[in-house]
Design a protein around this motif. Structure first.
Motif, PDB file in Angstrom:
ATOM      1  N   GLY A  35      31.841  22.867  76.923  1.00 49.14           N
ATOM      2  CA  GLY A  35      31.483  23.610  76.892  1.00 49.14           C
ATOM      3  C   GLY A  35      29.640  23.774  77.093  1.00 49.14           C
ATOM      4  O   GLY A  35      29.198  24.681  78.176  1.00 49.14           O
ATOM      5  N   GLY A  36      28.909  22.818  76.273  1.00 51.78           N
ATOM      6  CA  GLY A  36      27.756  22.558  76.845  1.00 51.78           C
ATOM      7  C   GLY A  36      27.066  22.423  77.943  1.00 51.78           C
ATOM      8  O   GLY A  36      26.197  22.827  78.508  1.00 51.78           O
ATOM      9  N   GLY A  37      27.805  21.347  78.863  1.00 53.64           N
ATOM     10  CA  GLY A  37      28.060  20.729  80.396  1.00 53.64           C
ATOM     11  C   GLY A  37      28.319  22.703  81.442  1.00 53.64           C
ATOM     12  O   GLY A  37      27.661  22.648  81.980  1.00 53.64           O
ATOM     13  N   ALA A  38      29.110  23.296  80.924  1.00 49.62           N
ATOM     14  CA  ALA A  38      28.744  24.392  80.879  1.00 49.62           C
ATOM     15  C   ALA A  38      28.211  25.470  80.901  1.00 49.62           C
ATOM     16  O   ALA A  38      27.565  25.975  82.087  1.00 49.62           O
ATOM     17  CB  ALA A  38      30.165  25.208  80.875  1.00 49.62           C
ATOM     18  N   GLY A  39      27.167  25.120  80.131  1.00 50.68           N
ATOM     19  CA  GLY A  39      26.962  26.086  79.824  1.00 50.68           C
ATOM     20  C   GLY A  39      24.918  25.912  80.248  1.00 50.68           C
ATOM     21  O   GLY A  39      24.477  26.666  81.256  1.00 50.68           O
ATOM     22  N   ALA A  40      25.144  24.901  80.500  1.00 51.42           N
ATOM     23  CA  ALA A  40      24.137  24.084  80.557  1.00 51.42           C
ATOM     24  C   ALA A  40      23.754  24.495  82.291  1.00 51.42           C
ATOM     25  O   ALA A  40      23.205  24.901  83.203  1.00 51.42           O
ATOM     26  CB  ALA A  40      23.774  22.802  80.629  1.00 51.42           C
ATOM     27  N   TRP A  41      25.510  23.815  83.241  1.00 50.85           N
ATOM     28  CA  TRP A  41      25.449  24.097  84.261  1.00 50.85           C
ATOM     29  C   TRP A  41      24.998  25.895  85.323  1.00 50.85           C
ATOM     30  O   TRP A  41      23.855  25.867  85.809  1.00 50.85           O
ATOM     31  CB  TRP A  41      26.193  24.000  84.724  1.00 50.85           C
ATOM     32  N   LEU A  42      25.588  26.835  84.011  1.00 52.46           N
ATOM     33  CA  LEU A  42      25.301  28.662  84.614  1.00 52.46           C
ATOM     34  C   LEU A  42      24.000  28.906  84.040  1.00 52.46           C
ATOM     35  O   LEU A  42      23.538  29.080  84.732  1.00 52.46           O
ATOM     36  CB  LEU A  42      26.166  29.025  83.831  1.00 52.46           C
ATOM     37  N   GLY A  43      23.653  28.477  83.038  1.00 50.34           N
ATOM     38  CA  GLY A  43      21.870  28.124  82.634  1.00 50.34           C
ATOM     39  C   GLY A  43      21.509  27.615  83.751  1.00 50.34           C
ATOM     40  O   GLY A  43      19.921  28.368  83.951  1.00 50.34           O
ATOM     41  N   GLY A  44      21.366  27.096  84.617  1.00 46.84           N
ATOM     42  CA  GLY A  44      20.752  26.590  85.663  1.00 46.84           C
ATOM     43  C   GLY A  44      19.733  24.896  85.615  1.00 46.84           C
ATOM     44  O   GLY A  44      19.133  24.898  86.288  1.00 46.84           O
ATOM     45  N   LEU A  45      20.582  24.465  84.174  1.00 45.14           N
ATOM     46  CA  LEU A  45      19.515  23.647  84.237  1.00 45.14           C
ATOM     47  C   LEU A  45      20.437  21.857  84.339  1.00 45.14           C
ATOM     48  O   LEU A  45      19.968  21.116  85.034  1.00 45.14           O
ATOM     49  CB  LEU A  45      19.812  23.160  82.316  1.00 45.14           C
ATOM     50  N   LEU A  46      21.993  22.292  85.466  1.00 45.24           N
ATOM     51  CA  LEU A  46      21.744  20.662  86.182  1.00 45.24           C
ATOM     52  C   LEU A  46      21.850  21.737  87.011  1.00 45.24           C
ATOM     53  O   LEU A  46      21.968  22.940  87.422  1.00 45.24           O
ATOM     54  CB  LEU A  46      23.621  20.606  86.077  1.00 45.24           C
ATOM     55  N   PRO A  47      21.687  20.814  88.062  1.00 39.26           N
ATOM     56  CA  PRO A  47      21.533  21.206  90.089  1.00 39.26           C
ATOM     57  C   PRO A  47      23.339  21.224  90.031  1.00 39.26           C
ATOM     58  O   PRO A  47      24.213  21.244  90.138  1.00 39.26           O
ATOM     59  CB  PRO A  47      21.144  19.496  90.211  1.00 39.26           C
ATOM     60  N   TRP A  48      23.241  22.453  90.999  1.00 36.01           N
ATOM     61  CA  TRP A  48      24.447  22.921  92.191  1.00 36.01           C
ATOM     62  C   TRP A  48      25.114  21.931  92.456  1.00 36.01           C
ATOM     63  O   TRP A  48      24.135  20.809  93.132  1.00 36.01           O
ATOM     64  CB  TRP A  48      24.504  24.129  93.299  1.00 36.01           C
ATOM     65  N   PRO A  49      26.417  21.824  91.949  1.00 31.86           N
ATOM     66  CA  PRO A  49      26.644  20.225  93.319  1.00 31.86           C
ATOM     67  C   PRO A  49      26.403  20.486  95.282  1.00 31.86           C
ATOM     68  O   PRO A  49      26.688  21.265  95.603  1.00 31.86           O
ATOM     69  CB  PRO A  49      28.278  20.365  93.091  1.00 31.86           C
ATOM     70  N   ALA A  50      25.893  19.012  95.382  1.00 29.89           N
ATOM     71  CA  ALA A  50      26.358  19.434  96.819  1.00 29.89           C
ATOM     72  C   ALA A  50      27.406  19.276  97.929  1.00 29.89           C
ATOM     73  O   ALA A  50      28.744  19.166  97.038  1.00 29.89           O
ATOM     74  CB  ALA A  50      25.294  18.033  97.584  1.00 29.89           C
TER      75      ALA A  50
END
Length: 165
Positions: A35-50
């Motif tokens: 859940g934390g990883g998904a929140g960080a990805w949706l929040g833009g903290l993690l890069p979009w996968p190539a």
């Protein structure tokens, strides 16, 4: 008498309660991290996968705009049982997927005109009335164009002018 009979309680056997707590604790940790990883990805903290290599190539190939080929005016008399003749005047454009197909379609234009005129001469005026008649005419012309101009693929028939008199 033995010492166990005087009221001393025998030790309890473990029923797996410790194992169940460990499984629940591990599941909670996985859910929390996910859940934390998904929140960080949706929040833009993690890069979009190539994207995978080659995944963008088909999208770029379909990005080419369609080409429209003008069909010369067709004037034909419709199939009527009455003494009075009914005529149709048709001007249309055929949509194809690229300039190479447009050139091939233009080369087969005499065959297309013959097929379209023959079809229109066998059509009764009642069959062309209303939007359903126009839609049916479009579908029939597209099917005939795909047969006559194969391997060119006509994706649509656009009516510029359609007059019955």
């Amino acid at each position: 008498m033995s010492g166990g009979a005087r009221g001393e309680k025998a030790p309890k056997e473990k029923t797996g309660g410790g194992r169940r707590k460990a499984v629940l604790l591990a599941a909670a940790a996985v859910l929390l991290l996910g859940g934390g990883g998904a929140g960080a990805w949706l929040g833009g903290l993690l890069p979009w996968p190539a994207p995978w290599p080659g995944a963008a190539a088909p999208a770029e190939a379909k990005a080419a705009p369609p080409v429209f080929v003008e069909v010369p005016d067709i004037i034909a008399n419709l199939n009527t049982a009455a003494r009075r003749q009914t005529f149709i005047k048709l001007r249309a454009k055929l949509e194809v997927e690229g300039p190479a197909q447009a050139a091939a379609l233009q080369a087969s234009m005499p065959r297309l005109l013959d097929i379209f005129t023959t079809y229109l001469r066998e059509t009764r005026p009642e069959e062309l009335r209303g939007s359903a008649g126009t839609h049916r005419l479009r579908e029939e012309m597209m099917a005939r164009a795909n047969v006559a101009a194969a391997p060119v693929r006509v994706t649509d028939v656009l009516f510029v002018e359609l007059v019955m008199q």
